[in-house]
Design an enzyme around this catalytic site. Structure first.
Site, PDB file in Angstrom:
ATOM      1  N   HIS A 135       1.260  -1.312   0.738  1.00  0.00           N
ATOM      2  CA  HIS A 135       0.007   0.214   0.102  1.00  0.00           C
ATOM      3  C   HIS A 135       1.169   1.383  -0.087  1.00  0.00           C
ATOM      4  CE1 HIS A 135       1.171   0.874   4.509  1.00  0.00           C
ATOM      5  NE2 HIS A 135       1.264  -0.188   3.862  1.00  0.00           N
ATOM      6  N   HIS A 144      12.272  -1.087 -12.088  1.00  0.00           N
ATOM      7  CA  HIS A 144      12.119  -2.630 -12.182  1.00  0.00           C
ATOM      8  C   HIS A 144      12.071  -3.565 -11.113  1.00  0.00           C
ATOM      9  CE1 HIS A 144      13.569  -7.203 -14.315  1.00  0.00           C
ATOM     10  NE2 HIS A 144      12.628  -7.189 -12.836  1.00  0.00           N
TER      11      HIS A 144
END
Ligand SMILES: CC(C)(COP(=O)(O)OP(=O)(O)OC[C@H]1O[C@@H](n2cnc3c(N)ncnc32)[C@H](O)[C@@H]1OP(=O)(O)O)[C@@H](O)C(=O)NCCC(=O)NCCS
Length: 208
Positions: A135, A144
């Site tokens: 979150h 990446h």
């Protein structure tokens, strides 16, 4: 049948193609500057080079860059955007992306990855197999997150940074741009821009 063109006939490209097929794309073909020396990438045909893709970009319902190198991926995506290619986002059907999260253009979310509520993922990002982005995380462009890496809540990752396979990042930590977090690292404090960190707790090393 919806047709997707991928730029980058690599191993990563195969995983993107697989995720795209699972997500409902009917036909996937690759373009790569190794063509015509390379005409296959696993199960998929390599049909031309970058120049060919730029000239044929309107033949495809979607295009995406499937190149692991973050800066190259971004440059190529910009070129495809400039050619008015329909840059798509691919989410494997067995990934979970919260409806309260945002994932940018040209990004791919692989199988078993999770992106939780209020996370914001930039353009041309790879959230690789089984990685989790919790979150309120904020990922810049062309980041990446490698397979099995875990970002706790509220982590930020700057543009072009690469978090290695199996790394874990403590909640609220800031990782600067162009940084590299080594495989298996446990990041418990801020990572400076352009630095490489490894180990537990992660410490900087000089890049080879
Ligand atoms: C961190 C990393 C970039 C370093 O690569 P490199 O610059 O080629 O460095 P080297 O392999 O020469 O290693 C340099 C030193 O760091 C150590 N080291 C390298 N990677 C390490 C890691 N992940 N954790 C702990 N130590 C590491 C090496 O043992 C070596 O130590 P030494 O000098 O005492 O012998 C690389 O090892 C890494 O972890 N890359 C991420 C790979 C990945 O996640 N791939 C996913 C693809 S989807």
């Amino acid at each position: 049948m919806k047709r997707l063109a991928l730029l980058g006939a690599s191993g990563h490209g195969k995983v993107v193609a697989d995720a795209a097929i699972a997500a409902g794309w009917g036909d996937v073909v690759f373009f790569d500057d190794a063509w015509p020396n390379v005409e296959k990438n696993g199960h998929w045909a390599v049909v031309g080079d970058m120049a060919a893709l730029l000239s044929r970009v309107h033949e495809f319902d979607g295009v995406m860059v499937s190149i692991g190198n973050c800066e190259v991926r971004w440059q190529k995506q910009r070129s495809l955007q400039d050619a008015n290619g329909a840059i798509v986002t691919v989410v494997h059907p067995r990934a979970y992306v919260s409806p309260y999260a945002r994932v940018g253009r040209g990004s791919v979310v692989m199988a078993n990855a999770v992106i939780n509520a209020d996370a914001v993922v930039g353009d041309a990002v790879i959230v690789n197999t089984g990685a989790t982005v919790d979150h309120d995380c904020a990922l810049g462009q062309a980041v990446h997150i490698s397979p099995g890496a875990h970002l706790s809540g509220n982590v930020s990752v700057g543009d072009f940074s690469w978090v290695g396979v199996g790394a874990a990042v403590r909640q609220g930590t800031r990782i600067g741009s162009y940084a590299l977090v080594g495989a298996g690292a446990v990041v418990v404090s801020a990572v400076a821009e352009r630095s490489t960190v490894v180990g537990c707790p992660a410490k900087p090393i000089s890049k080879a």
